[in-house]
Design a protein around this motif. Structure first.
Motif, PDB file in Angstrom:
ATOM      1  N   SER A 187     -13.127  -1.713  -3.767  1.00 31.21           N
ATOM      2  CA  SER A 187     -11.975  -2.123  -2.963  1.00 31.21           C
ATOM      3  C   SER A 187     -12.239  -1.938  -1.476  1.00 31.21           C
ATOM      4  N   PHE A 210      -6.355   1.214   3.344  1.00 27.09           N
ATOM      5  CA  PHE A 210      -5.852  -0.157   3.355  1.00 27.09           C
ATOM      6  C   PHE A 210      -4.746  -0.342   4.387  1.00 27.09           C
ATOM      7  N   VAL A 226       0.831  -1.213   0.000  1.00 30.46           N
ATOM      8  CA  VAL A 226       0.000   0.000   0.000  1.00 30.46           C
ATOM      9  C   VAL A 226       0.861   1.256   0.000  1.00 30.46           C
ATOM     10  N   GLN A 265     -12.149  -5.106   0.866  1.00 35.65           N
ATOM     11  CA  GLN A 265     -11.214  -5.164   1.986  1.00 35.65           C
ATOM     12  C   GLN A 265     -11.944  -5.422   3.296  1.00 35.65           C
ATOM     13  N   GLN A 309      -5.262   3.491  -0.502  1.00 34.97           N
ATOM     14  CA  GLN A 309      -4.091   2.866   0.116  1.00 34.97           C
ATOM     15  C   GLN A 309      -3.920   3.305   1.567  1.00 34.97           C
ATOM     16  N   GLN A 326      -4.775  -3.203   7.417  1.00 29.77           N
ATOM     17  CA  GLN A 326      -3.807  -4.272   7.643  1.00 29.77           C
ATOM     18  C   GLN A 326      -3.753  -4.655   9.122  1.00 29.77           C
TER      19      GLN A 326
END
Length: 246
Positions: free
Chosen positions: A170, A94, A72, A174, A91, A98
């Motif tokens: 996305s 994202f 990312v 995710q 990103q 994580q």
């Protein structure tokens, strides 16, 4: 350490697929590096970490989140340089996911059925019901409308409508991944096709191919193939996991 153990239990097909994806990314980098020196190390970092991230995700391995952080950061910077601001914002989100995903996954794991090492773990997968699908579709439509509005009114994004599709799907994909739903892979299949179009069209608009564009298209093609396999594998995980832990 799980980063090493997570490479255990791969089938011959998975090993071949994994090696092929890596070789193609390296070949693209070398080609443009020798051709005109336009290849950037960041391109190969994004491509290789992305391949590692999605393959480990398809296998249900925790190391997907480690490689995801690298991906990312590198892909986000490349997207910023190409003015794909929806991808940049994505990103950032994202990156947060994580850590959230690691928290949810680590509590819902079982031993990999393909290896005798009990320390090699796979995530427990589950499925959306009819209500879940309806809620997911509604949330996706709302997010898409918001993202496109922001891109058109607040940025100079080159492809806001396409960028918005990739961004909204996305975010939902995710979230489904974090919550361990196998239907996430259906979203990733569409996302990957849209992303291939986004980068390919970008090169066309700029008047020719470039190292970053080819590297990213190659990465997303690898992601697309892996997404189809990921859906198949996560369906299989439901049949081998010992019990459901919500």
């Amino acid at each position: 350490m799980f980063l090493i153990k997570d490479f255990k239990g791969f089938t011959v097909y998975e090993k071949v697929m994994f090696a092929l994806f890596l070789i193609i990314q390296i070949a693209v980098f070398i080609y443009f590096w020798k051709k005109d020196g336009s290849a950037d190390w960041l391109n190969i970092v994004a491509g290789l970490s992305g391949v590692l991230c999605v393959i480990m995700s398809a296998k249900g391995r925790l190391s997907t989140f480690f490689y995801g952080l690298i991906q990312v950061a590198s892909y986000g910077y490349i997207s910023f340089e190409h003015k794909y601001y929806g991808e940049v914002g994505l990103q950032v989100v994202f990156g947060i996911f994580q850590f959230v995903g690691l928290y949810f996954w680590i509590k819902n794991m079982h031993s990999d059925h393909l290896t005798e090492d009990p320390n090699v773990q796979e995530v427990d997968s589950r499925s959306l019901n009819v209500t879940g699908w309806g809620l997911t579709a509604a949330i996706t439509a709302i997010i898409y409308a918001i993202v496109v509005y922001i891109l058109i009114s607040r940025t100079d994004a080159k492809q806001p409508w396409v960028d918005g599709v990739a961004t909204s799907l996305s975010l939902v994909g995710q979230t489904l991944m974090t919550l361990r739903y196998k239907e996430q892979w259906l979203f990733w299949i569409v996302i990957n096709m849209v992303s291939i179009f986004l980068w390919a069209r970008g090169m066309f608009q700029n008047g020719g191919v470039d190292a970053a564009g080819i590297s990213m298209v190659t990465m997303w093609v690898a992601f697309l193939i892996n997404s189809v396999y990921g859906y198949y594998y996560w369906k299989k995980l439901q049949h081998v996991q010992v019990n459901e832990k919500y």
